[in-house]
Write an enzyme that holds these catalytic residues in place. Structure first.
Site, PDB file in Angstrom:
ATOM      1  N   ILE A 160       9.821 -28.867  -0.481  1.00  0.00           N
ATOM      2  CA  ILE A 160       9.899 -27.858  -1.552  1.00  0.00           C
ATOM      3  C   ILE A 160       8.836 -28.166  -2.604  1.00  0.00           C
ATOM      4  CG2 ILE A 160      11.463 -26.681  -3.169  1.00  0.00           C
ATOM      5  CD1 ILE A 160      13.726 -28.494  -1.796  1.00  0.00           C
TER       6      ILE A 160
ATOM      7  N   ASN B  74       7.105 -22.800  -3.438  1.00  0.00           N
ATOM      8  CA  ASN B  74       7.619 -22.213  -4.672  1.00  0.00           C
ATOM      9  C   ASN B  74       6.701 -22.454  -5.874  1.00  0.00           C
ATOM     10  OD1 ASN B  74       9.941 -21.530  -6.725  1.00  0.00           O
ATOM     11  ND2 ASN B  74       9.379 -23.657  -7.172  1.00  0.00           N
TER      12      ASN B  74
ATOM     13  N   TYR C 106      -2.907 -13.811 -10.666  1.00  0.00           N
ATOM     14  CA  TYR C 106      -1.535 -14.046 -10.200  1.00  0.00           C
ATOM     15  C   TYR C 106      -1.138 -12.962  -9.190  1.00  0.00           C
ATOM     16  CZ  TYR C 106       3.545 -14.876 -10.587  1.00  0.00           C
ATOM     17  OH  TYR C 106       4.874 -15.130 -10.327  1.00  0.00           O
TER      18      TYR C 106
ATOM     19  N   LYS D 246      -0.431 -13.458  -5.159  1.00  0.00           N
ATOM     20  CA  LYS D 246       0.877 -13.140  -4.573  1.00  0.00           C
ATOM     21  C   LYS D 246       0.729 -12.071  -3.473  1.00  0.00           C
ATOM     22  CE  LYS D 246       3.491 -15.963  -7.027  1.00  0.00           C
ATOM     23  NZ  LYS D 246       4.036 -17.178  -6.410  1.00  0.00           N
TER      24      LYS D 246
ATOM     25  N   THR E 198      12.548 -18.638 -16.943  1.00  0.00           N
ATOM     26  CA  THR E 198      11.919 -19.941 -16.708  1.00  0.00           C
ATOM     27  C   THR E 198      10.695 -20.080 -17.617  1.00  0.00           C
ATOM     28  OG1 THR E 198      10.374 -19.104 -15.065  1.00  0.00           O
ATOM     29  CG2 THR E 198      12.516 -19.839 -14.226  1.00  0.00           C
TER      30      THR E 198
HETATM   31  N1  LIG Z   1      10.158 -16.645 -13.358  1.00  0.00           N
HETATM   32  C1  LIG Z   1       9.975 -15.430 -12.890  1.00  0.00           C
HETATM   33  O1  LIG Z   1      10.348 -14.428 -13.531  1.00  0.00           O
HETATM   34  C2  LIG Z   1       9.339 -15.212 -11.556  1.00  0.00           C
HETATM   35  C3  LIG Z   1       9.171 -13.890 -11.111  1.00  0.00           C
HETATM   36  C4  LIG Z   1       8.607 -13.665  -9.860  1.00  0.00           C
HETATM   37  C5  LIG Z   1       8.216 -14.736  -9.085  1.00  0.00           C
HETATM   38  N2  LIG Z   1       8.378 -16.019  -9.548  1.00  0.00           N
HETATM   39  C6  LIG Z   1       7.932 -17.096  -8.679  1.00  0.00           C
HETATM   40  O2  LIG Z   1       8.957 -18.086  -8.560  1.00  0.00           O
HETATM   41  C7  LIG Z   1       8.352 -19.360  -8.327  1.00  0.00           C
HETATM   42  C8  LIG Z   1       8.901 -20.398  -9.302  1.00  0.00           C
HETATM   43  O3  LIG Z   1       8.538 -19.985 -10.614  1.00  0.00           O
HETATM   44  P1  LIG Z   1       9.274 -20.509 -11.929  1.00  0.00           P
HETATM   45  O4  LIG Z   1       9.518 -19.306 -12.744  1.00  0.00           O
HETATM   46  O5  LIG Z   1      10.393 -21.427 -11.581  1.00  0.00           O
HETATM   47  O6  LIG Z   1       8.053 -21.300 -12.609  1.00  0.00           O
HETATM   48  P2  LIG Z   1       8.011 -22.598 -13.545  1.00  0.00           P
HETATM   49  O7  LIG Z   1       9.309 -22.790 -14.237  1.00  0.00           O
HETATM   50  O8  LIG Z   1       6.791 -22.451 -14.374  1.00  0.00           O
HETATM   51  O9  LIG Z   1       7.818 -23.790 -12.497  1.00  0.00           O
HETATM   52  C9  LIG Z   1       6.639 -23.894 -11.762  1.00  0.00           C
HETATM   53  C10 LIG Z   1       6.689 -25.131 -10.880  1.00  0.00           C
HETATM   54  O10 LIG Z   1       5.438 -25.203 -10.181  1.00  0.00           O
HETATM   55  C11 LIG Z   1       4.893 -26.501 -10.314  1.00  0.00           C
HETATM   56  N3  LIG Z   1       3.440 -26.502 -10.324  1.00  0.00           N
HETATM   57  C12 LIG Z   1       2.609 -25.753 -11.098  1.00  0.00           C
HETATM   58  N4  LIG Z   1       1.337 -26.121 -10.905  1.00  0.00           N
HETATM   59  C13 LIG Z   1       1.350 -27.119  -9.991  1.00  0.00           C
HETATM   60  C14 LIG Z   1       0.357 -27.925  -9.395  1.00  0.00           C
HETATM   61  N5  LIG Z   1      -0.939 -27.810  -9.721  1.00  0.00           N
HETATM   62  N6  LIG Z   1       0.721 -28.861  -8.492  1.00  0.00           N
HETATM   63  C15 LIG Z   1       2.026 -29.020  -8.165  1.00  0.00           C
HETATM   64  N7  LIG Z   1       3.018 -28.291  -8.682  1.00  0.00           N
HETATM   65  C16 LIG Z   1       2.689 -27.354  -9.605  1.00  0.00           C
HETATM   66  C17 LIG Z   1       5.424 -27.003 -11.667  1.00  0.00           C
HETATM   67  O11 LIG Z   1       5.453 -28.431 -11.676  1.00  0.00           O
HETATM   68  P3  LIG Z   1       4.450 -29.389 -12.504  1.00  0.00           P
HETATM   69  O12 LIG Z   1       4.025 -28.649 -13.720  1.00  0.00           O
HETATM   70  O13 LIG Z   1       5.271 -30.615 -12.762  1.00  0.00           O
HETATM   71  O14 LIG Z   1       3.329 -29.647 -11.546  1.00  0.00           O
HETATM   72  C18 LIG Z   1       6.835 -26.415 -11.684  1.00  0.00           C
HETATM   73  O15 LIG Z   1       7.726 -27.294 -11.051  1.00  0.00           O
HETATM   74  C19 LIG Z   1       6.841 -19.141  -8.455  1.00  0.00           C
HETATM   75  O16 LIG Z   1       6.270 -18.992  -7.180  1.00  0.00           O
HETATM   76  C20 LIG Z   1       6.730 -17.844  -9.233  1.00  0.00           C
HETATM   77  O17 LIG Z   1       5.526 -17.155  -8.980  1.00  0.00           O
HETATM   78  C21 LIG Z   1       8.928 -16.278 -10.754  1.00  0.00           C
END
Ligand SMILES: NC(=O)c1ccc[n+]([C@@H]2O[C@H](COP(=O)([O-])OP(=O)(O)OC[C@H]3O[C@@H](n4cnc5c(N)ncnc54)[C@H](OP(=O)(O)O)[C@@H]3O)[C@@H](O)[C@H]2O)c1
Length: 253
Positions: A6, A83, A150, A154, A187
């Site tokens: 993951i 993710n 972005y 996607k 988030t």
């Molecule tokens: N939140 C929403 O409304 C939403 C809507 C549609 C889709 N999504 C999708 O859902 C998924 C999870 O999003 P989230 O909202 O949970 O985002 P988040 O809270 O910002 O978490 C993003 C995660 O990605 C990791 N990450 C970012 N850059 C990285 C890198 N260079 N190397 C390794 N890990 C990295 C971060 O860990 P570190 O910073 O520790 O590296 C963090 O654990 C994403 O694919 C996002 O596009 C979210």
């Protein structure tokens, strides 16, 4: 034993997915730059790999390391959940730095492609259950000025899932693959979008009103839906699946 790889488990949806997948017969490989100590304290069945997905030339070696510790002959299932993601730079493309553009596409598109390719190579001869879930976004279809990278990443991930789905249809022991649109979730990624300077990113207002009107789901609920999906018998292989509960929108009207 079931194995789960993951990405993006330091917070948000990825952290909740990891938390909910913890079970005696599950082993988790968690990947993010920052190690999630809270997860590590909860289970001894986690291998945490502090890794920056921008290091795309190291991804093959990372997967090699992971697969060396998987006992494929006793694996009931192996799963990859792509993710991890980043929203920056949220800016009109002519104002973005080349390095920021590269990072966005590397983390959001190239890294999941490389992880998927390696996952399929490592599991192609195994008879166990094998599935890839790519966490995508409705931003692939709903476009806003300032979010071109972005959205493009996607959309690319969705097409990738669909094409690889077709490839796997003719494989001897196919790997299942889907793209999931998880909805709108409270988030850090959402916070980042709504707190942008409105002069640079006028659509920050859209994200503000989504939060204000209670349309955001929790990472816990979203993780539950994604996990239900991951184990579904009729896994919608090769599809792009929208799992957002749209009744939330109707409730607001
Ligand atoms: N939140 C929403 O409304 C939403 C809507 C549609 C889709 N999504 C999708 O859902 C998924 C999870 O999003 P989230 O909202 O949970 O985002 P988040 O809270 O910002 O978490 C993003 C995660 O990605 C990791 N990450 C970012 N850059 C990285 C890198 N260079 N190397 C390794 N890990 C990295 C971060 O860990 P570190 O910073 O520790 O590296 C963090 O654990 C994403 O694919 C996002 O596009 C979210």
């Amino acid at each position: 034993m079931k194995y789960f790889i993951i990405t993006g488990t330091s917070r948000g949806i990825g952290e909740s997915i990891a938390e909910q997948l913890m079970a005696p017969d599950h082993h988790l490989f968690c990947i993010s730059r920052e190690k999630n100590m809270r997860l590590l304290q909860q289970s001894s069945s986690i291998t945490y790999l502090a890794f920056d997905l921008n290091q795309v030339d190291q991804i093959e070696a990372l997967m090699e390391q992971i697969f060396q510790s998987i006992d494929k002959s006793h694996a009931e299932g192996i799963y990859l959940i792509n993710n991890a993601s980043m929203i920056a730079p949220v800016a009109f493309i002519d104002t973005a730095e080349a390095m920021e553009i590269t990072r966005n596409i590397q983390v959001n598109l190239l890294a999941p492609i490389l992880l998927s390719a390696s996952f399929i190579k490592h599991t192609k001869h195994g008879a166990m259950d094998k599935r890839i879930v790519n966490i995508s976004s409705a931003s692939a279809r709903n476009h806003l000025p300032g979010m071109s990278l972005y959205s493009a990443a996607k959309a690319g991930l969705d097409v990738f899932s669909q094409c690889v789905g077709l490839e796997q249809n003719s494989a001897q022991a196919p790997v299942g693959i889907v793209s999931i649109w998880p909805g709108m979730i409270d988030t850090e990624l959402q916070r980042e979008a709504r707190t942008q300077d409105k002069a640079v990113f006028p659509s920050a207002d859209v994200f503000d009103s989504v939060k204000e009107s209670g349309m955001l789901t929790t990472p816990e609920d979203t993780a539950r839906q994604i996990i239900t999906f991951l184990f579904k018998k009729d896994f919608e292989h090769g599809e792009v699946v929208d799992i957002y509960d749209y009744s939330k929108l109707t409730e607001q009207r």
